[in-house]
Design a protein around this motif. Structure first.
Motif, short mmCIF file in Angstrom:
data_model
loop_
_atom_site.label_atom_id
_atom_site.label_comp_id
_atom_site.label_asym_id
_atom_site.label_seq_id
_atom_site.Cartn_x
_atom_site.Cartn_y
_atom_site.Cartn_z
N TRP A 1 0.82 -1.22 0.00
CA TRP A 1 0.00 0.00 0.00
C TRP A 1 0.85 1.27 0.00
CZ3 TRP A 1 -4.96 0.35 3.41
CH2 TRP A 1 -5.74 -0.80 3.27
N ASP A 2 2.12 1.14 0.31
CA ASP A 2 2.95 2.31 0.63
C ASP A 2 3.28 3.16 -0.59
OD1 ASP A 2 4.58 4.12 1.97
OD2 ASP A 2 6.37 2.88 1.74
N SER A 3 2.45 4.17 -0.83
CA SER A 3 2.69 5.13 -1.92
C SER A 3 1.81 6.35 -1.69
CB SER A 3 2.35 4.52 -3.27
OG SER A 3 2.38 5.52 -4.28
N PRO A 4 2.34 7.55 -1.96
CA PRO A 4 1.49 8.76 -1.89
C PRO A 4 0.30 8.66 -2.84
CG PRO A 4 3.81 9.36 -2.12
CD PRO A 4 3.73 7.88 -2.32
N LYS A 5 0.44 7.86 -3.90
CA LYS A 5 -0.65 7.73 -4.88
C LYS A 5 -1.89 7.08 -4.28
CE LYS A 5 2.02 7.77 -9.17
NZ LYS A 5 1.95 9.23 -9.18
N LEU A 6 -1.71 6.27 -3.21
CA LEU A 6 -2.87 5.67 -2.54
C LEU A 6 -3.84 6.76 -2.09
CD1 LEU A 6 -4.30 3.16 -1.24
CD2 LEU A 6 -3.00 3.67 0.82
N PHE A 7 -3.27 7.84 -1.54
CA PHE A 7 -4.11 8.94 -1.02
C PHE A 7 -4.73 9.74 -2.16
CE2 PHE A 7 -0.90 7.83 2.07
CZ PHE A 7 -1.66 7.66 3.21
N GLU A 8 -4.01 9.83 -3.29
CA GLU A 8 -4.57 10.51 -4.47
C GLU A 8 -5.77 9.73 -5.02
OE1 GLU A 8 -1.55 11.13 -7.43
OE2 GLU A 8 -0.11 11.87 -5.94
N ILE A 9 -5.66 8.41 -5.02
CA ILE A 9 -6.72 7.56 -5.58
C ILE A 9 -7.92 7.44 -4.64
CG2 ILE A 9 -7.30 5.21 -6.34
CD1 ILE A 9 -4.25 4.97 -7.09
N ALA A 10 -7.64 7.15 -3.36
CA ALA A 10 -8.72 6.86 -2.40
C ALA A 10 -9.25 8.11 -1.70
CB ALA A 10 -8.25 5.85 -1.37
N GLY A 11 -8.44 9.16 -1.62
CA GLY A 11 -8.87 10.38 -0.93
C GLY A 11 -9.20 10.12 0.54
N GLU A 12 -10.26 10.75 1.01
CA GLU A 12 -10.67 10.64 2.42
C GLU A 12 -11.06 9.21 2.81
OE1 GLU A 12 -11.10 13.29 4.97
OE2 GLU A 12 -9.57 14.02 3.58
N ALA A 13 -11.42 8.39 1.80
CA ALA A 13 -11.90 7.03 2.08
C ALA A 13 -10.85 6.17 2.77
CB ALA A 13 -12.34 6.36 0.77
N VAL A 14 -9.57 6.51 2.61
CA VAL A 14 -8.50 5.68 3.17
C VAL A 14 -8.34 5.88 4.68
CG1 VAL A 14 -6.49 7.20 2.95
CG2 VAL A 14 -6.23 4.75 2.55
N LYS A 15 -8.94 6.94 5.21
CA LYS A 15 -8.82 7.21 6.66
C LYS A 15 -9.40 6.07 7.48
CE LYS A 15 -8.51 12.23 6.86
NZ LYS A 15 -9.11 13.47 7.38
N GLY A 16 -8.72 5.72 8.55
CA GLY A 16 -9.19 4.63 9.40
C GLY A 16 -8.68 3.27 8.98
N SER A 17 -7.77 3.25 7.99
CA SER A 17 -7.16 1.99 7.54
C SER A 17 -5.80 1.82 8.23
CB SER A 17 -6.95 2.00 6.02
OG SER A 17 -8.18 2.18 5.35
N TYR A 18 -5.29 0.59 8.23
CA TYR A 18 -4.02 0.27 8.89
C TYR A 18 -3.16 -0.61 8.01
CZ TYR A 18 -6.74 1.57 13.06
OH TYR A 18 -7.54 2.23 13.97
N ILE A 19 -1.84 -0.36 8.00
CA ILE A 19 -0.93 -1.23 7.26
C ILE A 19 0.30 -1.56 8.10
CG2 ILE A 19 -1.62 -0.28 5.03
CD1 ILE A 19 1.18 1.09 4.93
N SER A 20 0.96 -2.65 7.71
CA SER A 20 2.30 -2.94 8.23
C SER A 20 3.30 -2.37 7.24
CB SER A 20 2.51 -4.45 8.38
OG SER A 20 2.19 -5.12 7.18
N ASN A 21 4.38 -1.80 7.74
CA ASN A 21 5.38 -1.24 6.83
C ASN A 21 6.77 -1.30 7.48
OD1 ASN A 21 6.19 -0.19 4.42
ND2 ASN A 21 5.37 1.85 4.75
N HIS A 22 7.77 -1.20 6.64
CA HIS A 22 9.16 -1.31 7.10
C HIS A 22 9.65 -0.01 7.72
CE1 HIS A 22 9.40 -4.80 4.28
NE2 HIS A 22 8.54 -4.07 3.62
N PHE A 23 8.98 1.09 7.44
CA PHE A 23 9.51 2.41 7.76
C PHE A 23 8.37 3.41 7.82
CE2 PHE A 23 10.79 6.54 5.89
CZ PHE A 23 11.81 6.91 6.76
N ALA A 24 8.49 4.37 8.75
CA ALA A 24 7.53 5.48 8.81
C ALA A 24 8.32 6.78 8.99
CB ALA A 24 6.56 5.29 9.97
N PRO A 25 8.15 7.76 8.10
CA PRO A 25 8.93 9.01 8.21
C PRO A 25 8.62 9.83 9.45
CG PRO A 25 7.29 9.17 6.46
CD PRO A 25 7.29 7.75 6.91
N ASP A 26 7.50 9.53 10.15
CA ASP A 26 7.18 10.28 11.37
C ASP A 26 7.68 9.57 12.63
OD1 ASP A 26 5.40 8.21 11.08
OD2 ASP A 26 3.62 9.36 11.57
#
Length: 224
Positions: free
Chosen positions: A140-165
């Motif tokens: 799932w890890d891509s800025p394009k996910l937010f471009e495609i899904a918009g607000e709908a992606v809020k409240g979702s969860y993923i596992s990832n190797h890295f988080a910039p925050d």
């Protein structure tokens, strides 16, 4: 065959390193993230009725789905559909699949897929009135996910190797240097690529050698 050390930043399929004795990786495996997400669904989100949507053309998706499902069922979860729910890469209309999801009424939906199809699935699911949270993996890890899904992606969860925050000073220093060089925040591929080269350099220093077999021995002895 040539006995050349090989390191992959991003190949999460467990079989990759079984192909030969000189292959290593910097990332976690799908066996690991499938287990982690199953535990997260049950223990943190307190969800025990799930559905898994699998990209049937992807070994990544199928492998991660199996790892997740095996662990989820093992710790008390239940998959609430008797039929396998699948889609194909480059599909754009998921209405038929999502109507089946809606009828099954799960507590959550796990999609071990890639961001383009995932973004469309989530957006179309919300439009159909499906309110259950979505879970996923590193695909799932891509800025394009937010471009495609918009607000709908809020409240979702993923596992990832890295988080910039991540507040770790090591991470924050990397983010600062990366932004200075490229003008954007790094994703997990950037972090894993950086780590891979760092692991190789560290191995060469410890090996005090550039011979392939010496580098290989140092790579597989890497800890921490």
């Amino acid at each position: 065959e040539a006995k050349i050390p090989f390191i992959t930043p991003t190949a999460t399929n467990a079989k990759v390193t079984m192909v030969g004795d000189y292959i290593t990786r910097a990332c976690f495996t799908d066996d690991f993230q499938g287990v982690v997400m199953a535990k997260f669904a049950v223990e943190t989100l307190k969800k025990t009725k799930g559905l898994v949507l699998v990209e049937n053309t992807s070994d990544y998706s199928k492998g991660l789905a199996k790892s997740f499902t095996d662990q989820f069922v093992k710790i008390g979860g239940k998959i609430v559909s008797t039929e396998e729910l699948t889609y194909a890469a480059k599909d754009t209309d998921f209405q038929s699949l999502l109507r089946k999801v809606k009828r099954a009424n799960p507590d959550f939906i796990f999609i071990p897929g890639y961001y383009v199809e995932v973004g469309l699935i989530i957006k179309q699911a919300r439009a159909l009135g499906i309110t259950a949270p979505f879970l996923g993996g590193d695909g799932w890890d891509s800025p394009k996910l937010f471009e495609i899904a918009g607000e709908a992606v809020k409240g979702s969860y993923i596992s990832n190797h890295f988080a910039p925050d991540d507040k770790s000073p090591v991470v924050q220093n990397f983010v600062k240097e990366y932004e200075k060089a490229y003008g954007s925040k790094p994703g997990s591929f950037a972090a894993l690529g950086y780590d891979s080269l760092g692991i190789v350099v560290d191995a060469m220093k410890r090996a005090k050698s550039t011979k392939p077999e010496d580098i290989r021995a140092a790579l597989v002895a890497t800890k921490g």
